[in-house]
Design a protein around this motif. Structure first.
Motif: not given
Length: 443
Positions: A420-422, A415-417, A427-428
Motif C-alpha cells: 500500500v505504501a509503495q 507485506e500488504v502494508e 490506493f488514492a
C-alpha cells in the motif's frame, strides 16, 4: 472498514481453507461476502495439517477461538531419519527456536478443527454460506455465478477458491483444464492414542514431535494431533493408481510391503492401521494470470497453485492468499480501484506461490534419492551438520537456514502494508463509479 461506496459484494466459490480465509479477511475489511460450496455440509473429513508460522500468525490475527489452539499439538523436536531409522538431522528445541525466530508457533492440527474454527469465525462476521450448490457456469458480463440448481449469485468480484478441480479455472480458460499427475501418491493415516498399546509408540504420540523417514523413491512423515491424542502419518510413494482415478481404497498389506526394511518404529505404527485410502498427488501448470481481463474474477489457493505436500505449504500458502486479498480490499476507497488492487494482489502472490510449488519438487528430489553416490553425498551433508547450527543450503528445507526463513518469516499483514505504501496511486481516493446493473436476484 471500507466506506460504503467501496463496499464490494464478494462471491467466493469454494469453502475450503482458502475460501473461508478469504471470506474472513474480506469481511473484516468491511465487504459483503457469500460463499458457495458444492458439499452439502462441511463434514468431518481430512487428516493432519502442519501450520507453519507464516499462517499461524494469521490465525492469531483473525482471533480464532481458543479451542483451536487447545486442539493443536506443538512439536518440540524435529528429526529426519534415513529410512533405516538412522538419524540424519535433529533439532531438539524446534518449538522454542521457531517461536524465537518468527514470533508465532509451528502447530499440527486436524484439518477438521481448523476448517470448523474458520467457518465459525466467518459466520460470526456475517458471511453467508450456500452449501450444496454445484457450479454450472459463470457469466463474466454480469459477474454472476450460476448453480446447477438454477440459482444465481451476483456480485462485484468472484473469488475462485474451488481447488484442484476448479470449475472457475475451466470458465476462465474456456475449456477442460484437468490437473496432471505428479507421479506420487499419498497414504494418509490417523491413529488415536487409545488404539496404540506399545508404550514407546504411545509416548511418541503423547509427546508431540515431528519425524521424517526418507528413502529411495518415497518418504514418510509422522506427527501428533489434538494435544497428543492422535497421530498422523503420511506415506508418500510412487503413484500406481489407474489414469483418471484420484482416490481409491488401498490395501493395507500392499502399503506395508512398500516399507519392509524401513525403521522398525515406523513399521510398528503401520501394524495398527486397519484401513487406508490412496490419494493421487496432482498439480497444474502455471497460469499466465490470476485475474481475468474484466477484473471481476481472481484466483487463490489450489485453484491456481496446487502443490505437493512436501513442505506442508498448500494450506499455509492458501491462508496467505486469503489474508492478502482481503487486506488489500480493505484499503479500497472506491470500486474503481478494484482492477488495480487485484493486480497488486497478483504481483504479491503469484511469484511466491509458484516458487513454493517449484521448491516442493526440489524437496521431493532430496528426500526420494535412490541409494547411490548422490544419496551418499546428501547424507554426508546431513551428518556434517548434525548437532551444530546449520549453515548454508540444506537437504531438509524444514530446518534449512535459507528456505525456512523465506517460508516461515513471510508476514502477509506487513507485506500488504508495504504494498500500500509503495503504490500510492492505486490506493488514492478515486472517482465514484456507478453500480452495475442487476441481472438476477441476489440470494
Amino acid at each position: 472498514m471500507v466506506p460504503e461506496e467501496a463496499r464490494l459484494r464478494v462471491v467466493i466459490v469454494g469453502a475450503g481453507l482458502s475460501g473461508i480465509a478469504t471470506a474472513i479477511s474480506a469481511a473484516l475489511s468491511g465487504h459483503s461476502v457469500e460463499v458457495i460450496e458444492q458439499a452439502k455440509e462441511l463434514a468431518e473429513v481430512g487428516a493432519g495439517l502442519q501450520i507453519t508460522p507464516n499462517a499461524s500468525r494469521l490465525l492469531q490475527y483473525w482471533k480464532l477461538p481458543e479451542s483451536l489452539w487447545e486442539a493443536a499439538a506443538e512439536p518440540t523436536k524435529l528429526t529426519v531419519h534415513r529410512y533405516s531409522g538412522k538419524v540424519l538431522a535433529h533439532d531438539d528445541a524446534f518449538d522454542k527456536g521457531i517461536r524465537a525466530k518468527y514470533n508465532a508457533p509451528f502447530v499440527d492440527l486436524h484439518r477438521v478443527d481448523l476448517q470448523q474454527s474458520l467457518y465459525k469465525r466467518a459466520q460470526d462476521l456475517g458471511v453467508t454460506f450456500h452449501l450444496g450448490e454445484r457450479i454450472e457456469k459463470i457469466d463474466f458480463e454480469t459477474t454472476t455465478v450460476h448453480s446447477v440448481a438454477g440459482k444465481c449469485f451476483e456480485g462485484d468480484l468472484i473469488v475462485a477458491a474451488d481447488g484442484l478441480w476448479s470449475k472457475c479455472r475451466e470458465a476462465f480458460v474456456g475449456k477442460k483444464d484437468e490437473p496432471l499427475p505428479t507421479g506420487d501418491l499419498a497414504y494418509r493415516i490417523v491413529l488415536t492414542a487409545d488404539q496404540i498399546s506399545d508404550p514407546d509408540l504411545k509416548s511418541l504420540v503423547e509427546n508431540p514431535e515431528c519425524h521424517f523417514w526418507i528413502g529411495p523413491g518415497a518418504h514418510a512423515v509422522g506427527y501428533s494431533l489434538r494435544g497428543g491424542q492422535m497421530y498422523n502419518i503420511v506415506l508418500l510413494v510412487p503413484d500406481n493408481l489407474p489414469p483418471g482415478v484420484s482416490k481409491q481404497s488401498g490395501s493395507v498389506d500392499e502399503m506395508k510391503e512398500l516399507f519392509v526394511g524401513w525403521d522398525p518404529i515406523l513399521n510398528k505404527f503401520l501394524t495398527y492401521v486397519e484401513t487406508v485410502d490412496k490419494w493421487k498427488l496432482m498439480h497444474h501448470g502455471e497460469m499466465e494470470n490470476w485475474v481475468n481481463d474484466k477484473s471481476n474474477l481472481v484466483f487463490i489457493g489450489d485453484a491456481c497453485h496446487p502443490m505437493l505436500p512436501y513442505l506442508a505449504q498448500g494450506a499455509n500458502s492458501s491462508l496467505e492468499d486469503g489474508a492478502v486479498l482481503g487486506l488489500l480490499l480493505g484499503h479500497m476507497t472506491n470500486k474503481t480501484q478494484l482492477p488495480s488492487i487485484l493486480r497488486v494482489y497478483e504481483s504479491l502472490r503469484k511469484a511466491r506461490g509458484e516458487a513454493i510449488v517449484r521448491e516442493t519438487f526440489k524437496q521431493r528430489h532430496d528426500f526420494h534419492m535412490q541409494d547411490g553416490e548422490e544419496q551418499e553425498k546428501r547424507d554426508q551433508l546431513f551428518l556434517s551438520q548434525l548437532g551444530k547450527e546449520i549453515k548454508g543450503a540444506f537437504p531438509s528445507r524444514w530446518t534449512c537456514p535459507e528456505v525456512q526463513p523465506w517460508l516461515y518469516g513471510y508476514d502477509a499483514i506487513k507485506e500488504v502494508e508495504k504494498a500500500v505504501a509503495q503504490n500510492p496511486d492505486v490506493f488514492a481516493k478515486a472517482k465514484a463509479s456507478k453500480s452495475p446493473r442487476s441481472y438476477c436476484t441476489i440470494l
